[in-house]
Design a protein around this motif. Structure first.
Motif, PDB file in Angstrom:
ATOM      1  N   CYS A  80       0.833  -1.210   0.000  1.00  0.00           N
ATOM      2  CA  CYS A  80       0.000   0.000   0.000  1.00  0.00           C
ATOM      3  C   CYS A  80       0.867   1.259   0.000  1.00  0.00           C
ATOM      4  O   CYS A  80       0.386   2.360   0.286  1.00  0.00           O
ATOM      5  CB  CYS A  80      -0.932  -0.005   1.214  1.00  0.00           C
ATOM      6  N   ASN A  82       3.019   4.443  -1.125  1.00  0.00           N
ATOM      7  CA  ASN A  82       3.078   5.468  -2.175  1.00  0.00           C
ATOM      8  C   ASN A  82       4.404   6.203  -2.069  1.00  0.00           C
ATOM      9  O   ASN A  82       4.720   6.779  -1.018  1.00  0.00           O
ATOM     10  CB  ASN A  82       1.932   6.477  -2.029  1.00  0.00           C
ATOM     11  N   ASN A 116      -3.880   1.876  -1.673  1.00  0.00           N
ATOM     12  CA  ASN A 116      -2.980   3.033  -1.717  1.00  0.00           C
ATOM     13  C   ASN A 116      -3.667   4.332  -2.117  1.00  0.00           C
ATOM     14  O   ASN A 116      -3.011   5.375  -2.153  1.00  0.00           O
ATOM     15  CB  ASN A 116      -1.812   2.771  -2.681  1.00  0.00           C
ATOM     16  N   LEU A 117      -4.970   4.290  -2.399  1.00  0.00           N
ATOM     17  CA  LEU A 117      -5.635   5.488  -2.915  1.00  0.00           C
ATOM     18  C   LEU A 117      -6.359   6.302  -1.845  1.00  0.00           C
ATOM     19  O   LEU A 117      -6.822   7.399  -2.133  1.00  0.00           O
ATOM     20  CB  LEU A 117      -6.633   5.110  -4.021  1.00  0.00           C
ATOM     21  N   CYS A 118      -6.465   5.765  -0.628  1.00  0.00           N
ATOM     22  CA  CYS A 118      -7.178   6.476   0.435  1.00  0.00           C
ATOM     23  C   CYS A 118      -6.311   6.566   1.681  1.00  0.00           C
ATOM     24  O   CYS A 118      -5.520   5.670   1.960  1.00  0.00           O
ATOM     25  CB  CYS A 118      -8.482   5.747   0.788  1.00  0.00           C
ATOM     26  N   GLU A 174      -0.185   3.936  -8.572  1.00  0.00           N
ATOM     27  CA  GLU A 174       0.695   4.837  -7.827  1.00  0.00           C
ATOM     28  C   GLU A 174       0.635   6.256  -8.394  1.00  0.00           C
ATOM     29  O   GLU A 174       0.652   7.237  -7.636  1.00  0.00           O
ATOM     30  CB  GLU A 174       2.115   4.277  -7.828  1.00  0.00           C
ATOM     31  N   ALA A 177      -2.536   7.813  -7.228  1.00  0.00           N
ATOM     32  CA  ALA A 177      -2.421   8.297  -5.852  1.00  0.00           C
ATOM     33  C   ALA A 177      -1.761   9.668  -5.807  1.00  0.00           C
ATOM     34  O   ALA A 177      -2.198  10.562  -5.068  1.00  0.00           O
ATOM     35  CB  ALA A 177      -1.627   7.301  -5.010  1.00  0.00           C
TER      36      ALA A 177
END
Length: 207
Positions: A80, A82, A116-118, A174, A177
């Motif tokens: 997860c 970034n 990885n987006l939140c 990524e 993100a």
């Protein structure tokens, strides 16, 4: 991220072991998660259970993998991480391989890019929701067994897994993100920049 996701999985009935270089820190995190969570070292966490979540700052990835990389070979690893460079919100990996691909190449693990987006606050919601709807979690990976395990963990959160392609597509997640984080920093709700795939179209006649 480890505390937020670990707490959700513990509530869903999974056994969780929190590992850290500082065992006191691991013990504190496990206590925050509550029943179903145990503390340990990095190598213990890397070998525990069926899936390992790598939740460290990008700058610490190489050091952690140097300590546990051999343990992760052949295991399912959720990445997860970034790699974001501030200011500018650019990718630390540049045009090279994604963080997920680098982890896979360094360890021989079955890496799945996910979560990885939140930010962690979203994962602390029970269950995570966006405008009253279950949160969708994109996943990228090459191994069918690893993907199946991660989809189960996503479903156990009350979220919906979404296939985002093989591990070579992890770089897209990524980069997404970085885009989303950049909008947040600018004070823009990222959802306002992501229109519905079926927008309404209105017609007009020239005056």
């Amino acid at each position: 991220m480890a505390g937020a996701l670990g707490a959700q999985w513990a509530r869903a009935g999974h056994e969780v072991l929190v590992g850290a270089r500082d065992r006191d820190k691991a013990a504190k995190r496990a206590a925050e998660i509550g029943p179903g969570a145990l503390p340990g070292g990095l190598r213990e966490a890397a070998a525990f259970g069926d899936v390992t979540l790598l939740a460290v700052a990008y700058e610490g990835v190489a050091e952690v993998l140097g300590q546990v990389g051999d343990v992760l070979r052949g295991r399912t690893v959720i990445d997860c991480v970034n790699g974001i460079v501030h200011p500018g919100v650019t990718l630390a990996t540049g045009t090279g391989p994604s963080v997920a691909r680098r982890i896979a190449d360094a360890t021989g693990a079955h890496v799945v890019k996910a979560f990885n987006l939140c930010p962690d606050a979203m994962w602390r919601m029970t269950p995570p929701r966006v405008d009253g709807r279950p949160l969708t979690v994109p996943v990228c990976g090459d191994d069918s067994g690893a993907l199946a395990a991660v989809r189960t963990l996503i479903t156990d959160l009350g979220c919906v897994p979404a296939d985002a392609g093989d591990l070579d597509r992890a770089g897209v997640l990524e980069a997404t993100a970085a885009y989303v984080i950049g909008l947040h920093i600018a004070g823009v709700d990222p959802r306002s920049a992501l229109p519905s795939p079926e927008p309404e179209v209105s017609g007009a006649r020239p005056a």
